[in-house]
Design a protein around this motif. Structure first.
Motif, PDB file in Angstrom:
ATOM      1  N   UNK A   1      90.148 -67.169  -1.474  1.00  0.00           N
ATOM      2  CA  UNK A   1      88.703 -67.111  -1.676  1.00  0.00           C
ATOM      3  C   UNK A   1      88.291 -66.459  -2.994  1.00  0.00           C
ATOM      4  N   UNK A   2      89.091 -65.515  -3.477  1.00  0.00           N
ATOM      5  CA  UNK A   2      88.666 -64.711  -4.620  1.00  0.00           C
ATOM      6  C   UNK A   2      88.447 -65.501  -5.911  1.00  0.00           C
ATOM      7  N   UNK A   3      89.104 -66.653  -6.145  1.00  0.00           N
ATOM      8  CA  UNK A   3      88.749 -67.413  -7.346  1.00  0.00           C
ATOM      9  C   UNK A   3      87.345 -68.018  -7.288  1.00  0.00           C
ATOM     10  N   UNK A   4      86.746 -68.064  -6.081  1.00  0.00           N
ATOM     11  CA  UNK A   4      85.466 -68.747  -5.900  1.00  0.00           C
ATOM     12  C   UNK A   4      84.322 -67.807  -5.526  1.00  0.00           C
ATOM     13  N   UNK A   5      84.647 -66.610  -5.050  1.00  0.00           N
ATOM     14  CA  UNK A   5      83.622 -65.690  -4.560  1.00  0.00           C
ATOM     15  C   UNK A   5      83.941 -64.253  -4.974  1.00  0.00           C
ATOM     16  N   UNK A   6      82.890 -63.486  -5.158  1.00  0.00           N
ATOM     17  CA  UNK A   6      83.022 -62.048  -5.310  1.00  0.00           C
ATOM     18  C   UNK A   6      83.044 -61.475  -3.906  1.00  0.00           C
ATOM     19  N   UNK A   7      84.209 -61.048  -3.455  1.00  0.00           N
ATOM     20  CA  UNK A   7      84.424 -60.690  -2.066  1.00  0.00           C
ATOM     21  C   UNK A   7      84.277 -59.198  -1.811  1.00  0.00           C
ATOM     22  N   UNK A   8      83.532 -58.892  -0.761  1.00  0.00           N
ATOM     23  CA  UNK A   8      83.619 -57.591  -0.116  1.00  0.00           C
ATOM     24  C   UNK A   8      84.127 -57.878   1.289  1.00  0.00           C
ATOM     25  N   UNK A   9      85.279 -57.345   1.632  1.00  0.00           N
ATOM     26  CA  UNK A   9      85.904 -57.759   2.890  1.00  0.00           C
ATOM     27  C   UNK A   9      86.450 -56.566   3.670  1.00  0.00           C
ATOM     28  N   UNK A  10      86.587 -56.774   4.976  1.00  0.00           N
ATOM     29  CA  UNK A  10      87.160 -55.749   5.845  1.00  0.00           C
ATOM     30  C   UNK A  10      87.895 -56.424   6.999  1.00  0.00           C
ATOM     31  N   UNK A  11      88.993 -55.826   7.374  1.00  0.00           N
ATOM     32  CA  UNK A  11      89.792 -56.296   8.506  1.00  0.00           C
ATOM     33  C   UNK A  11      89.722 -55.274   9.628  1.00  0.00           C
ATOM     34  N   UNK A  12      89.301 -55.722  10.803  1.00  0.00           N
ATOM     35  CA  UNK A  12      89.278 -54.882  12.004  1.00  0.00           C
ATOM     36  C   UNK A  12      90.030 -55.641  13.086  1.00  0.00           C
ATOM     37  N   UNK A  13      91.297 -55.325  13.262  1.00  0.00           N
ATOM     38  CA  UNK A  13      92.136 -56.065  14.201  1.00  0.00           C
ATOM     39  C   UNK A  13      93.156 -55.132  14.827  1.00  0.00           C
ATOM     40  N   UNK A  14      93.576 -55.486  16.048  1.00  0.00           N
ATOM     41  CA  UNK A  14      94.493 -54.609  16.779  1.00  0.00           C
ATOM     42  C   UNK A  14      95.409 -55.455  17.650  1.00  0.00           C
ATOM     43  N   UNK A  15      96.684 -55.131  17.604  1.00  0.00           N
ATOM     44  CA  UNK A  15      97.650 -55.808  18.468  1.00  0.00           C
ATOM     45  C   UNK A  15      97.250 -55.651  19.931  1.00  0.00           C
ATOM     46  N   UNK A  16      97.300 -56.769  20.654  1.00  0.00           N
ATOM     47  CA  UNK A  16      96.970 -56.754  22.075  1.00  0.00           C
ATOM     48  C   UNK A  16      95.502 -56.932  22.388  1.00  0.00           C
ATOM     49  N   UNK A  17      94.664 -57.094  21.366  1.00  0.00           N
ATOM     50  CA  UNK A  17      93.220 -57.181  21.602  1.00  0.00           C
ATOM     51  C   UNK A  17      92.873 -58.406  22.451  1.00  0.00           C
ATOM     52  N   UNK A  18      92.014 -58.187  23.406  1.00  0.00           N
ATOM     53  CA  UNK A  18      91.424 -59.240  24.217  1.00  0.00           C
ATOM     54  C   UNK A  18      89.929 -59.299  23.909  1.00  0.00           C
TER      55      UNK A  18
END
Length: 238
Positions: free
Chosen positions: A74-91
């Protein structure tokens, strides 16, 4: 059919599940950044929410995981502000609880990567579907009504780790859940992107359950046009 057979097979299914839990290789969530700013072009604020595949289990570093591969695409096309919120086992249920702890920051797009653990935990459909409604409502309220993109359930039938009949039962459960999630997302005006990539053995991580870095690269390439919201390049979700 699986709803009829599951009670009859339950002693075997429980034994298989316990054996898997005891013997399965447990891969960690990879190190690396879970937030950042990068790229050139129009601004895109992206939040990735989800389970172990969103967290990149199966890759050696976040740069090679789903988030890192998406940022690269995505970064060649957009100025990104990003965040990852993920956890093993999440339902869906645990993701809903985790949402309440996140700050009220605005995002343009939220990518929701959930489903496998809803299936493998044998959560009832009449709990999963209301949880998904509440997740969408919480996302809209907390993040200033971003575009919500929901990913489909990977093909459990191709996961080498899973033995039969446990594999067959889980595949049938996923087959019931998937169209309901798609219908729910479409009715609410969200995008639903089925997981269409075949999980060949060389695309699986060494645990036989998670994507490899190569699979994350393919997955990110398929998702990126939808995150760019470019009707000329993004195929319509089926």
């Amino acid at each position: 059919m699986d709803r009829l057979l599951a009670p009859l097979l339950s002693p075997l299914l429980i034994a298989q599940a316990l054996r898997l839990r005891a013997r399965a290789l447990r891969l960690p969530e990879p190190p690396g950044p879970r937030a950042g700013e990068t790229g050139e072009g129009p601004t895109l604020r992206l939040l990735i929410l989800g389970d172990s595949s969103a967290a990149g289990v199966g890759a050696s570093h976040q740069d090679n995981a789903l988030s890192g591969q998406l940022i690269s695409a995505l970064s060649p096309h957009r100025r990104l502000t990003w965040r990852l919120e993920a956890k093993t086992g999440a339902t869906s249920r645990s993701a809903l609880a985790a949402l309440s702890t996140l700050p009220h920051d605005p995002f343009d797009v939220v990518l929701l990567v959930l489903g496998v653990n809803d299936v493998t935990s044998f959560a009832p459909l009449n709990r999963i579907l209301p949880d998904r409604v509440r997740i969408a409502q919480e996302i809209a309220a907390r993040f200033n009504t971003p575009q919500l993109i929901v990913t489909g359930i990977p093909p459990l039938s191709q996961f080498p780790l899973l033995p039969n009949p446990l594999r067959w039962i889980l595949v049938q459960r996923a087959a019931r859940l998937e169209p309901l999630l798609r219908e729910q997302a479409n009715a609410a005006g969200h995008s639903y992107l089925p997981f269409s990539m075949p999980m060949d053995p060389d695309l699986m991580a060494e645990d036989g359950f998670h994507p490899s870095a190569r699979a994350y690269a393919h997955w990110a390439k398929a998702l990126a046009p939808h995150l760019l919201d470019d009707p000329l390049t993004a195929p319509a979700p089926s």
